[in-house]
Design an enzyme around this catalytic site. Structure first.
Site, PDB file in Angstrom:
ATOM      1  N   SER A 189       0.847  -1.202   0.000  1.00  0.00           N
ATOM      2  CA  SER A 189       0.000   0.000   0.000  1.00  0.00           C
ATOM      3  C   SER A 189       0.875   1.242   0.000  1.00  0.00           C
ATOM      4  O   SER A 189       2.035   1.201   0.444  1.00  0.00           O
ATOM      5  CB  SER A 189      -0.886   0.004   1.256  1.00  0.00           C
ATOM      6  OG  SER A 189      -1.523   1.257   1.435  1.00  0.00           O
ATOM      7  N   TYR A 225      -1.644  -1.136  10.589  1.00  0.00           N
ATOM      8  CA  TYR A 225      -1.795  -1.459   9.170  1.00  0.00           C
ATOM      9  C   TYR A 225      -0.640  -0.867   8.366  1.00  0.00           C
ATOM     10  O   TYR A 225      -0.029  -1.547   7.530  1.00  0.00           O
ATOM     11  CB  TYR A 225      -3.126  -0.916   8.666  1.00  0.00           C
ATOM     12  CG  TYR A 225      -3.357  -1.086   7.184  1.00  0.00           C
ATOM     13  CD1 TYR A 225      -3.815  -2.292   6.669  1.00  0.00           C
ATOM     14  CD2 TYR A 225      -3.135  -0.036   6.299  1.00  0.00           C
ATOM     15  CE1 TYR A 225      -4.036  -2.448   5.299  1.00  0.00           C
ATOM     16  CE2 TYR A 225      -3.355  -0.179   4.940  1.00  0.00           C
ATOM     17  CZ  TYR A 225      -3.802  -1.385   4.445  1.00  0.00           C
ATOM     18  OH  TYR A 225      -4.017  -1.539   3.104  1.00  0.00           O
TER      19      TYR A 225
END
Length: 279
Positions: free
Chosen positions: A170, A183
């Site tokens: 990401s 995350y």
């Protein structure tokens, strides 16, 4: 004065050739008869990747934690004339990982491609407030399961002379998203995992690369874009002032899995509208 360079018409032809190659027009079915496993592939980016790999000629095995999601995705893609099957797989469970690989081997004789897309994010808030069990869950699913699934699939790739693995990270690996600390950390870890796996698996002719999507309109990222004010704030960091589409991640993954990328390994490709992407 000596003029150098191609005539305008030749330049136009050259650019057309590059554009055709980049959009898949130059070669039909670049993944013909390859066998691909795609985790978390019944929605969003994973589904778009599964569809594109199948469109490019691969036999694709999709997976999800819920049978109804698998059934729906398989029905949709088969309805488009694509070679797709599916199975339930919670990547955090060893037996599910083993079944995923076994399904591909039973149906298609082996595995050539792995797309590790599964991830969780059960927490939103300050890093100082993250319970230990949340750290365990995020790192188990987002990082450890990727390494263990790779371990399970590499022997099957080696039997076929090599393969390609794409790990989905990401933009949060580079630019932490507010209130998503664990995350973010897990996605940064995947950059390092990609580098290390690429180093170790090169001798087996297994290439390992990474995709780092930016803000893509999916149900998983809904918390970041469904509020208009937050969406506009995030878009100020983009060069391309809009949210991405899942399909805009799929083509680059297909490329990385193809022979056109045969000399590329250990790299991370950022698909994030020009967001800053430096550690």
């Amino acid at each position: 004065m000596l003029k150098v360079g191609l005539p305008l018409g030749a330049c136009a032809l050259s650019w057309k050739s590059v554009r055709m190659a980049s959009c898949g027009m130059a070669r039909r079915n670049p993944l013909e008869n390859k066998v691909a496993l795609v985790t978390a592939s019944t929605d969003g980016i994973g589904f778009a990747i599964a569809r594109r790999l199948a469109q490019d000629g691969a036999h694709v095995v999709v997976s999800s934690r819920k049978q109804q999601n698998v059934d729906r995705a398989v029905a949709t893609l088969k309805g488009e004339g694509l070679s797709v099957t599916g199975t339930v797989c919670h990547v955090g469970k060893a037996e599910d990982r083993e079944r995923l690989v076994a399904t591909a081997v039973k149906l298609h004789g082996g595995v050539d491609i792995l797309i590790s897309n599964a991830a969780v994010n059960p927490f939103f808030g300050s890093l100082m407030d993250v319970p230990e069990e949340v750290w365990d869950k995020i790192l188990d699913v987002n990082v450890k399961a990727t390494a263990l699934l790779t371990k399970a699939v590499v022997p099957e790739m080696a039997k076929r002379g090599g393969g390609s693995i794409v790990i989905v990270s990401s933009i949060a690996a580079y630019s932490p998203l507010p209130s998503l600390g664990p995350y973010n950390v897990s996605k940064t870890a995947l950059l390092g995992l990609t580098k290390n796996l690429a180093l170790e698996l090169a001798e087996l002719n297994v290439r390992v690369n990474c995709l780092a999507p930016g803000l893509i309109r999916t149900s998983f990222s809904r918390v970041l874009w469904e509020d208009p004010a937050r969406q506009e704030s995030i878009k100020t960091t983009f060069q391309i002032k809009r949210i991405g589409k899942p399909e805009e991640c799929a083509g680059i993954v297909s490329f990385l899995c193809s022979e056109d990328a045969s000399y590329i390994t250990g790299e991370t490709v950022v698909v994030a509208g020009g967001s800053l992407s430096h550690l």
